[in-house]
Design a protein around this motif. Structure first.
Motif, PDB file in Angstrom:
ATOM      1  N   ILE A 128      -1.615  -6.081   8.555  1.00 42.66           N
ATOM      2  CA  ILE A 128      -0.634  -5.123   9.065  1.00 42.66           C
ATOM      3  C   ILE A 128       0.766  -5.485   8.582  1.00 42.66           C
ATOM      4  CG2 ILE A 128       0.470  -4.251  11.165  1.00 42.66           C
ATOM      5  CD1 ILE A 128      -2.258  -4.414  12.526  1.00 42.66           C
ATOM      6  N   ASP A 129       1.088  -6.764   8.599  1.00 39.55           N
ATOM      7  CA  ASP A 129       2.400  -7.206   8.097  1.00 39.55           C
ATOM      8  C   ASP A 129       2.553  -6.866   6.613  1.00 39.55           C
ATOM      9  OD1 ASP A 129       3.068  -8.178  10.572  1.00 39.55           O
ATOM     10  OD2 ASP A 129       2.649 -10.277  10.107  1.00 39.55           O
ATOM     11  N   TYR A 130       1.481  -7.045   5.845  1.00 43.24           N
ATOM     12  CA  TYR A 130       1.529  -6.718   4.417  1.00 43.24           C
ATOM     13  C   TYR A 130       1.766  -5.215   4.229  1.00 43.24           C
ATOM     14  CZ  TYR A 130       0.130  -6.077  -0.432  1.00 43.24           C
ATOM     15  OH  TYR A 130       0.112  -5.733  -1.770  1.00 43.24           O
ATOM     16  N   ILE A 131       1.043  -4.403   4.995  1.00 47.05           N
ATOM     17  CA  ILE A 131       1.203  -2.950   4.890  1.00 47.05           C
ATOM     18  C   ILE A 131       2.638  -2.544   5.217  1.00 47.05           C
ATOM     19  CG2 ILE A 131       0.546  -0.767   5.980  1.00 47.05           C
ATOM     20  CD1 ILE A 131      -2.315  -1.973   6.242  1.00 47.05           C
ATOM     21  N   GLU A 132       3.187  -3.069   6.310  1.00 47.47           N
ATOM     22  CA  GLU A 132       4.552  -2.717   6.713  1.00 47.47           C
ATOM     23  C   GLU A 132       5.574  -3.132   5.657  1.00 47.47           C
ATOM     24  OE1 GLU A 132       5.833  -1.007   9.121  1.00 47.47           O
ATOM     25  OE2 GLU A 132       3.981  -0.613  10.214  1.00 47.47           O
ATOM     26  N   ALA A 133       5.330  -4.265   5.004  1.00 43.21           N
ATOM     27  CA  ALA A 133       6.282  -4.773   4.021  1.00 43.21           C
ATOM     28  C   ALA A 133       6.196  -4.036   2.684  1.00 43.21           C
ATOM     29  CB  ALA A 133       6.054  -6.270   3.793  1.00 43.21           C
ATOM     30  N   HIS A 134       5.134  -3.243   2.489  1.00 42.13           N
ATOM     31  CA  HIS A 134       4.931  -2.592   1.192  1.00 42.13           C
ATOM     32  C   HIS A 134       4.728  -1.083   1.326  1.00 42.13           C
ATOM     33  CE1 HIS A 134       3.931  -6.837   0.432  1.00 42.13           C
ATOM     34  NE2 HIS A 134       4.298  -6.603  -0.807  1.00 42.13           N
ATOM     35  N   LEU A 135       5.183  -0.493   2.423  1.00 40.03           N
ATOM     36  CA  LEU A 135       4.947   0.935   2.642  1.00 40.03           C
ATOM     37  C   LEU A 135       5.552   1.807   1.547  1.00 40.03           C
ATOM     38  CD1 LEU A 135       5.319   1.665   6.473  1.00 40.03           C
ATOM     39  CD2 LEU A 135       3.258   1.794   5.062  1.00 40.03           C
ATOM     40  N   GLU A 136       6.646   1.364   0.941  1.00 38.58           N
ATOM     41  CA  GLU A 136       7.293   2.196  -0.083  1.00 38.58           C
ATOM     42  C   GLU A 136       6.582   2.114  -1.429  1.00 38.58           C
ATOM     43  OE1 GLU A 136       8.936  -1.887  -0.704  1.00 38.58           O
ATOM     44  OE2 GLU A 136       8.312  -0.625   0.995  1.00 38.58           O
ATOM     45  N   LYS A 137       5.569   1.248  -1.525  1.00 38.81           N
ATOM     46  CA  LYS A 137       4.844   1.056  -2.782  1.00 38.81           C
ATOM     47  C   LYS A 137       3.424   1.612  -2.671  1.00 38.81           C
ATOM     48  CE  LYS A 137       7.418  -3.245  -3.617  1.00 38.81           C
ATOM     49  NZ  LYS A 137       7.307  -4.714  -3.789  1.00 38.81           N
ATOM     50  N   VAL A 138       2.746   1.656  -3.799  1.00 37.94           N
ATOM     51  CA  VAL A 138       1.333   2.021  -3.793  1.00 37.94           C
ATOM     52  C   VAL A 138       0.529   0.838  -3.236  1.00 37.94           C
ATOM     53  CG1 VAL A 138      -0.659   2.623  -5.200  1.00 37.94           C
ATOM     54  CG2 VAL A 138       1.577   3.587  -5.746  1.00 37.94           C
ATOM     55  N   ILE A 139      -0.259   1.086  -2.207  1.00 34.01           N
ATOM     56  CA  ILE A 139      -1.108   0.050  -1.608  1.00 34.01           C
ATOM     57  C   ILE A 139      -2.549   0.440  -1.854  1.00 34.01           C
ATOM     58  CG2 ILE A 139      -1.749  -1.172   0.502  1.00 34.01           C
ATOM     59  CD1 ILE A 139       0.980  -0.435   1.654  1.00 34.01           C
ATOM     60  N   THR A 140      -3.276  -0.394  -2.550  1.00 30.79           N
ATOM     61  CA  THR A 140      -4.665  -0.091  -2.854  1.00 30.79           C
ATOM     62  C   THR A 140      -5.606  -0.913  -1.981  1.00 30.79           C
ATOM     63  OG1 THR A 140      -4.892  -1.804  -4.549  1.00 30.79           O
ATOM     64  CG2 THR A 140      -4.008   0.341  -5.253  1.00 30.79           C
ATOM     65  N   LEU A 141      -6.851  -0.463  -1.924  1.00 26.35           N
ATOM     66  CA  LEU A 141      -7.866  -1.220  -1.191  1.00 26.35           C
ATOM     67  C   LEU A 141      -8.048  -2.591  -1.829  1.00 26.35           C
ATOM     68  CD1 LEU A 141      -9.751  -0.793   1.232  1.00 26.35           C
ATOM     69  CD2 LEU A 141     -11.515  -0.062  -0.388  1.00 26.35           C
ATOM     70  N   LYS A 142      -7.891  -2.657  -3.143  1.00 28.50           N
ATOM     71  CA  LYS A 142      -7.997  -3.926  -3.851  1.00 28.50           C
ATOM     72  C   LYS A 142      -6.902  -4.893  -3.400  1.00 28.50           C
ATOM     73  CE  LYS A 142      -8.263  -5.838  -8.545  1.00 28.50           C
ATOM     74  NZ  LYS A 142      -8.241  -5.518  -9.997  1.00 28.50           N
ATOM     75  N   ASP A 143      -5.677  -4.371  -3.196  1.00 33.44           N
ATOM     76  CA  ASP A 143      -4.574  -5.212  -2.712  1.00 33.44           C
ATOM     77  C   ASP A 143      -4.906  -5.801  -1.342  1.00 33.44           C
ATOM     78  OD1 ASP A 143      -3.042  -4.560  -4.954  1.00 33.44           O
ATOM     79  OD2 ASP A 143      -2.146  -2.816  -3.960  1.00 33.44           O
ATOM     80  N   LEU A 144      -5.395  -4.951  -0.437  1.00 33.83           N
ATOM     81  CA  LEU A 144      -5.699  -5.408   0.916  1.00 33.83           C
ATOM     82  C   LEU A 144      -6.862  -6.396   0.912  1.00 33.83           C
ATOM     83  CD1 LEU A 144      -5.376  -2.045   2.887  1.00 33.83           C
ATOM     84  CD2 LEU A 144      -3.670  -3.847   2.624  1.00 33.83           C
ATOM     85  N   ALA A 145      -7.847  -6.126   0.059  1.00 31.44           N
ATOM     86  CA  ALA A 145      -8.981  -7.045  -0.038  1.00 31.44           C
ATOM     87  C   ALA A 145      -8.534  -8.418  -0.511  1.00 31.44           C
ATOM     88  CB  ALA A 145     -10.037  -6.461  -0.978  1.00 31.44           C
ATOM     89  N   ALA A 146      -7.561  -8.441  -1.441  1.00 26.73           N
ATOM     90  CA  ALA A 146      -7.050  -9.722  -1.931  1.00 26.73           C
ATOM     91  C   ALA A 146      -6.300 -10.463  -0.834  1.00 26.73           C
ATOM     92  CB  ALA A 146      -6.137  -9.478  -3.136  1.00 26.73           C
TER      93      ALA A 146
END
Length: 249
Positions: free
Chosen positions: A150-168
């Motif tokens: 959740i912290d990662y998502i909030e910090a990168h909302l203005e960017k493209v967030i992929t499932l691969k990013d979250l999996a990493a």
């Protein structure tokens, strides 16, 4: 009238009358103004109605309620336990549902949205409906891992967030990340990220930044992309939402 295992959860508040409404499969108890009923997903009930009354129904899909629970209380969505209630006294929750009815009569989406959030918050803040019994959880994301994502998502909302990013970030396969995320947060990563972006847009629309700039700050590819997704989630456009915020007393 009989309800047979309806989909989603139903919250009802009697605004006027109700003493002529009885639930037959619960001892023929009767309603009254201000009485609250909660029908969890899958519940069945049988009613007899002999007099006029006025009430508000709020229907919430299970996934949406679990998402609101998870986001509001920063907890695993599987901890949400919703007991059935028939003609209960819950004045704070009844007040929020009454405000929802007022907003519906006035066709004010912003006030309706606020009333729904308030109703969900008050629902789970009430110890009778807050899930005092804690289920044993297996699988899903560990609390520290959920918070990291959740912290990662909030910090990168203005960017493209992929499932691969979250999996990493979680050190999981994409398949397991998606399955476990939905177990824990109530919705898919895509829907979770979209709701966070829309929530950020709501906050920024209260200010004076151009809508195109807000779209970029929230991770949308263009103003039209923000408008399309904002309407899909909220039922109104960013510009109409901004005007509604400005018109609030």
């Amino acid at each position: 009238m009989r309800y047979e295992r309806p989909d989603g959860h139903t919250f009802s508040c009697y605004l006027r009358g109700g003493d002529g409404t009885r639930r037959l499969d619960a001892g023929s108890i009767a309603g009254w103004p201000g009485a609250l009923c909660i029908m969890p997903q899958g519940a069945s009930s049988e009613w007899e109605i002999t007099d006029q009354f006025e009430f508000v129904h709020l229907y919430v899909a299970d996934g949406e309620l679990r998402r609101l629970y998870s986001e509001t209380f920063d907890r695993d969505a599987r901890l949400m336990i919703l007991p059935e209630a028939t003609f209960a006294a819950a004045p704070h929750l009844a007040e929020a549902l009454g405000l929802l009815a007022d907003a519906a009569y006035a066709d004010n989406r912003l006030l309706a949205e606020q009333a729904i959030i308030s109703a969900v918050t008050r629902l789970f803040a009430d110890p009778r409906y807050g899930g005092e019994r804690r289920p044993v959880l297996r699988g899903g994301l560990a609390p520290v891992l959920r918070r990291r994502l959740i912290d990662y998502i909030e910090a990168h909302l203005e960017k493209v967030i992929t499932l691969k990013d979250l999996a990493a970030v979680a050190d999981l396969s994409e398949f397991h990340l998606q399955r476990m995320f939905r177990q824990t947060c109530g919705v898919t990563p895509h829907d979770f990220i979209l709701n966070r972006r829309i929530n950020r847009a709501r906050r920024l629309l209260a200010g004076g930044d151009p809508i195109a700039q807000i779209a970029a700050a929230c991770g949308f590819s263009s103003q039209s992309h923000l408008t399309r997704m904002f309407r899909a989630v909220t039922g109104t456009t960013p510009s109409a939402y901004r005007q509604a915020v400005r018109d609030l007393p």
